[in-house]
Write a protein that holds these residues in place. Structure first.
Motif, PDB file in Angstrom:
ATOM      1  N   ILE A  15       0.862  -1.174   0.000  1.00  0.00           N
ATOM      2  CA  ILE A  15       0.000   0.000   0.000  1.00  0.00           C
ATOM      3  C   ILE A  15       0.901   1.227   0.000  1.00  0.00           C
ATOM      4  CG2 ILE A  15      -1.716   1.316   1.276  1.00  0.00           C
ATOM      5  CD1 ILE A  15      -2.742  -1.311   2.383  1.00  0.00           C
ATOM      6  N   GLU A  16       0.682   2.123  -0.965  1.00  0.00           N
ATOM      7  CA  GLU A  16       1.475   3.341  -1.062  1.00  0.00           C
ATOM      8  C   GLU A  16       0.533   4.544  -1.054  1.00  0.00           C
ATOM      9  OE1 GLU A  16       4.825   5.429  -3.908  1.00  0.00           O
ATOM     10  OE2 GLU A  16       4.131   3.414  -4.346  1.00  0.00           O
ATOM     11  N   PHE A  17       0.792   5.484  -0.176  1.00  0.00           N
ATOM     12  CA  PHE A  17      -0.027   6.679  -0.009  1.00  0.00           C
ATOM     13  C   PHE A  17       0.798   7.891  -0.421  1.00  0.00           C
ATOM     14  CE2 PHE A  17      -1.505  10.294   2.502  1.00  0.00           C
ATOM     15  CZ  PHE A  17      -2.877  10.247   2.311  1.00  0.00           C
ATOM     16  N   LYS A  18       0.199   8.787  -1.218  1.00  0.00           N
ATOM     17  CA  LYS A  18       0.888   9.997  -1.668  1.00  0.00           C
ATOM     18  C   LYS A  18      -0.052  11.187  -1.536  1.00  0.00           C
ATOM     19  CE  LYS A  18       3.553   7.728  -5.318  1.00  0.00           C
ATOM     20  NZ  LYS A  18       3.805   7.728  -6.772  1.00  0.00           N
ATOM     21  N   ARG A  19       0.500  12.291  -0.993  1.00  0.00           N
ATOM     22  CA  ARG A  19      -0.245  13.544  -0.941  1.00  0.00           C
ATOM     23  C   ARG A  19       0.690  14.674  -1.327  1.00  0.00           C
ATOM     24  NH1 ARG A  19      -0.934  17.875   2.538  1.00  0.00           N
ATOM     25  NH2 ARG A  19      -2.919  18.920   2.286  1.00  0.00           N
ATOM     26  N   ASN A  20       0.297  15.443  -2.332  1.00  0.00           N
ATOM     27  CA  ASN A  20       1.070  16.597  -2.768  1.00  0.00           C
ATOM     28  C   ASN A  20       0.707  17.773  -1.877  1.00  0.00           C
ATOM     29  OD1 ASN A  20       1.777  19.068  -4.156  1.00  0.00           O
ATOM     30  ND2 ASN A  20       2.142  17.800  -5.961  1.00  0.00           N
ATOM     31  N   TRP A  21       1.673  18.330  -1.183  1.00  0.00           N
ATOM     32  CA  TRP A  21       1.400  19.396  -0.225  1.00  0.00           C
ATOM     33  C   TRP A  21       0.910  20.666  -0.906  1.00  0.00           C
ATOM     34  CZ3 TRP A  21       3.787  24.108  -0.409  1.00  0.00           C
ATOM     35  CH2 TRP A  21       4.908  24.207  -1.222  1.00  0.00           C
ATOM     36  N   PHE A  22       1.296  20.887  -2.144  1.00  0.00           N
ATOM     37  CA  PHE A  22       0.926  22.125  -2.823  1.00  0.00           C
ATOM     38  C   PHE A  22      -0.468  22.047  -3.437  1.00  0.00           C
ATOM     39  CE2 PHE A  22       0.990  25.016  -6.495  1.00  0.00           C
ATOM     40  CZ  PHE A  22       1.233  26.205  -5.827  1.00  0.00           C
ATOM     41  N   SER A  23      -0.748  20.990  -4.186  1.00  0.00           N
ATOM     42  CA  SER A  23      -2.028  20.893  -4.893  1.00  0.00           C
ATOM     43  C   SER A  23      -3.112  20.201  -4.068  1.00  0.00           C
ATOM     44  CB  SER A  23      -1.853  20.146  -6.213  1.00  0.00           C
ATOM     45  OG  SER A  23      -1.554  18.784  -5.975  1.00  0.00           O
TER      46      SER A  23
END
Length: 100
Positions: A15-23
């Motif tokens: 399981i891989e989680f990604k969140r872009n802090w800018f968008s």
């Protein structure tokens, strides 16, 4: 914020989680399949009164029926301060992260 975990004893599931802090774009990849949780083009990604977001997933592996990812943002200036991320597998906490 980006993190990944392998869950399971005999049959591993990634399981891989990604969140872009800018968008604000938030995605999760479970066993190679990507799902968008927050879209930067949706107004609810940028304007939201809830402080806790919970996403539940069913992993195809029969030994792991439920995975929950929880994002908790701070009350004051939530977009400018680190968020708390918790990952639960079968209602037990397996990972805690704090960051943007």
């Amino acid at each position: 914020m980006q993190f990944s975990i392998d869950i399971g004893d005999e049959q591993k599931s990634a399981i891989e989680f990604k969140r872009n802090w800018f968008s604000g774009r938030t995605t999760v990849i479970i066993e190679g399949k990507e799902q968008t949780l927050k879209d930067p083009y949706a107004i609810s990604t940028h304007v939201d009164l809830e402080f806790t977001k919970r996403w539940e997933f069913l992993v195809q592996n029969p030994m792991l029926p439920k995975v929950v990812i929880e994002q908790i943002r701070p009350f004051w200036f939530g977009g400018l301060r680190p968020h708390q991320y918790n990952v639960y597998v079968d209602d037990s906490l397996v990972l805690e992260k704090c960051g943007y």
